[in-house]
Scaffold this active site. Structure first.
Site, short mmCIF file in Angstrom:
data_model
loop_
_atom_site.label_atom_id
_atom_site.label_comp_id
_atom_site.label_asym_id
_atom_site.label_seq_id
_atom_site.Cartn_x
_atom_site.Cartn_y
_atom_site.Cartn_z
CB CYS A 1 -0.92 0.23 1.34
SG CYS A 1 -1.94 -1.58 1.31
CG HIS B 1 -3.25 3.03 2.47
ND1 HIS B 1 -3.86 2.78 1.21
CD2 HIS B 1 -3.32 1.96 3.40
CE1 HIS B 1 -3.82 1.54 1.14
NE2 HIS B 1 -3.97 1.11 2.42
CG ASN C 1 -6.63 -1.26 1.32
OD1 ASN C 1 -5.93 -0.82 0.18
ND2 ASN C 1 -6.06 -1.77 2.49
O1 UT7 Z 1 -3.95 -1.59 3.39
C1 UT7 Z 1 -3.00 -2.15 4.18
C2 UT7 Z 1 -3.25 -1.93 5.66
N1 UT7 Z 1 -4.24 -2.71 5.71
C3 UT7 Z 1 -5.08 -2.19 6.98
O2 UT7 Z 1 -4.76 -1.15 7.40
C4 UT7 Z 1 -6.31 -3.00 7.75
C5 UT7 Z 1 -6.19 -2.99 9.05
N2 UT7 Z 1 -7.11 -3.72 9.75
C6 UT7 Z 1 -8.46 -3.23 9.80
O3 UT7 Z 1 -8.66 -2.38 9.01
C7 UT7 Z 1 -9.30 -3.95 10.72
O4 UT7 Z 1 -8.60 -4.66 11.91
C8 UT7 Z 1 -10.42 -4.74 10.02
C9 UT7 Z 1 -11.60 -3.97 9.40
C10 UT7 Z 1 -10.05 -5.80 9.22
C11 UT7 Z 1 -11.18 -5.72 11.10
O5 UT7 Z 1 -11.65 -4.82 12.12
P1 UT7 Z 1 -11.72 -5.29 13.68
O6 UT7 Z 1 -12.43 -4.08 14.29
O7 UT7 Z 1 -10.11 -5.40 13.78
O8 UT7 Z 1 -12.43 -6.59 13.70
P2 UT7 Z 1 -11.85 -8.14 14.07
O9 UT7 Z 1 -10.91 -8.52 13.03
O10 UT7 Z 1 -11.37 -7.98 15.41
O11 UT7 Z 1 -13.19 -8.92 14.22
C12 UT7 Z 1 -14.19 -8.54 15.12
C13 UT7 Z 1 -15.39 -9.63 14.94
C14 UT7 Z 1 -14.93 -10.89 14.82
O12 UT7 Z 1 -15.89 -11.83 15.32
P3 UT7 Z 1 -15.74 -12.44 16.94
O13 UT7 Z 1 -14.34 -13.05 16.74
O14 UT7 Z 1 -15.54 -10.96 17.82
O15 UT7 Z 1 -16.91 -13.16 16.71
C15 UT7 Z 1 -14.67 -11.26 13.51
O16 UT7 Z 1 -14.95 -12.63 13.12
O17 UT7 Z 1 -15.92 -9.32 13.70
C16 UT7 Z 1 -15.92 -10.47 12.72
N3 UT7 Z 1 -15.70 -9.85 11.43
C17 UT7 Z 1 -16.80 -9.72 10.71
N4 UT7 Z 1 -18.17 -9.67 10.85
C18 UT7 Z 1 -18.90 -9.43 9.83
C19 UT7 Z 1 -14.76 -9.98 10.66
N5 UT7 Z 1 -15.04 -9.60 9.68
C20 UT7 Z 1 -16.39 -9.49 9.22
C21 UT7 Z 1 -17.21 -8.84 8.25
N6 UT7 Z 1 -18.50 -9.10 8.52
N7 UT7 Z 1 -16.80 -8.90 6.99
#
Ligand code: UT7
Length: 330
Positions: free
Chosen positions: A117, A257, A287
């Site tokens: 990125c 970004h 993204n």
């Molecule tokens: O471009 C390069 C750099 N990339 C980034 O900067 C991305 C960085 N990371 C992020 O933007 C975030 O971490 C995400 C958007 C990917 C995820 O958000 P989060 O607040 O960190 O959520 P999480 O991964 O901790 O997931 C929370 C919950 C989980 O469920 P449980 O385990 O709490 O029951 C996931 O399974 O949300 C669930 N989850 C979803 N639910 C509905 C993960 N993806 C989804 C989804 N829809 N698409």
């Protein structure tokens, strides 16, 4: 280095595939919701390339627009540089495919650059050094991605995040002006296993086993990446500002970004800048890795969010980890 030339930004362009994939569409593909995606990421929709529309095709369309804005022909380009992590093929480079499509003279050197990125900012730094040294005079720099072809469409953790698009910039040697005030780059390979695409290289050459294990798709530890992205982007933004000799108040617009609106807001807060000075278009694009900063810059110019002579800061973070920032004048 003995600086022979300044760098002038002659023009920018961008292109997005026509097909729109909304969060509501995604609800039918994986167990997700518009509400989760919107609140956790800020994304509402993303563009998706057709099966037979390749990274070099969208790079070409963005390049043609940039050439038009710059009022130059492909023949005047003496280096083609494409930042991408979703190339047409492992080789030849997407830059070579782009050269063929542009019909530019066969000897024009062309290569790809891989910095995820942060790719466009890495590319800007390389282009700047080539022009300042006097090695090349006019460079076409592109950030182009079709990440939709590198995600596992059954993995809701990643497939909702990415999109396709391309942006281009024409840079040229100038004795009078210098539109790149500073660039700053970092990488931390120690974190390479937090955001990566494991299959298809020498570690995991393609086999039916790697296909079954879906190693050809992006893997990400989202939370860990998020935690690193905020401080790393803030550090890069501060370093580039220091190197430019400018103050925060001199920056008309910050273009970060576009990976997650919560990351963007946290970085703005860390830097002490209000969101009205930060450009956001993630809701429409998702993204698009190396293409985010350049497509956002091109949009900011098109919608008159910035005027000729304004100073802008680009800042990015991505797989590698890589990070970087640049202070430019448009
Ligand atoms: O471009 C390069 C750099 N990339 C980034 O900067 C991305 C960085 N990371 C992020 O933007 C975030 O971490 C995400 C958007 C990917 C995820 O958000 P989060 O607040 O960190 O959520 P999480 O991964 O901790 O997931 C929370 C919950 C989980 O469920 P449980 O385990 O709490 O029951 C996931 O399974 O949300 C669930 N989850 C979803 N639910 C509905 C993960 N993806 C989804 C989804 N829809 N698409």
């Amino acid at each position: 280095m003995n600086k022979k030339n300044g760098v002038k930004i002659l023009g920018t362009g961008s292109y997005f595939p026509k097909k729109v994939l909304t969060n509501v569409d995604l609800e039918k593909i994986v167990d997700t919701s518009d509400e989760w995606i919107s609140t956790r990421t800020g994304i509402k929709e993303r563009r998706i390339a057709e099966e037979n529309e390749y990274t070099s095709d969208i790079a070409y369309k963005a390049s043609i627009e940039a050439l038009k804005t710059a009022e130059i022909s492909p023949k005047q380009i003496d280096l083609i540089l494409v930042a991408t992590i979703s190339p047409d093929m492992l080789f030849p480079s997407t830059a070579c495919f782009l050269q063929k499509k542009l019909g530019s003279k066969l000897s024009t050197p062309a290569f790809d650059l891989s910095a995820a990125c942060s790719g466009f900012i890495y590319g800007l730094t390389v282009a700047r050094a080539f022009i300042e040294s006097g090695l090349y005079k006019t460079i076409l720099l592109v950030g182009a991605e079709e990440l939709s072809k590198f995600v596992d469409w059954t993995d809701r953790n990643t497939c909702v995040l990415f999109g396709d698009g391309a942006g281009a910039m024409i840079l040229s040697a100038s004795k009078e002006e210098d539109d790149i005030l500073s660039t700053y780059l970092e990488a931390e390979g120690a974190y390479s296993d937090l955001l990566f695409l494991p299959g298809g290289g020498t570690v995991n050459p393609v086999t039916t086993k790697t296909m079954d294990e879906k190693l050809h798709a992006i893997k990400m530890q989202g939370k860990e990446v998020f935690k690193a992205a905020v401080p790393k982007m803030a550090i890069a933004a501060k370093k580039a500002l220091e190197l430019s000799g400018k103050q925060l108040e001199d920056i008309k617009l910050f273009i970060p970004h576009q990976a997650n609106i919560r990351i963007i807001e946290a970085v703005a807060k860390k830097l002490g800048i209000s969101m009205d000075r930060v450009f956001v278009n993630i809701h429409k694009t998702g993204n698009i890795s190396s293409a985010t900063t350049i497509t956002a810059l091109d949009e900011a110019i098109k919608v008159n969010k910035v005027q000729k002579g304004d100073i802008i800061e680009l800042v990015a973070f991505g797989g590698g980890f890589t990070s970087g920032a640049a202070i430019i004048r448009i």
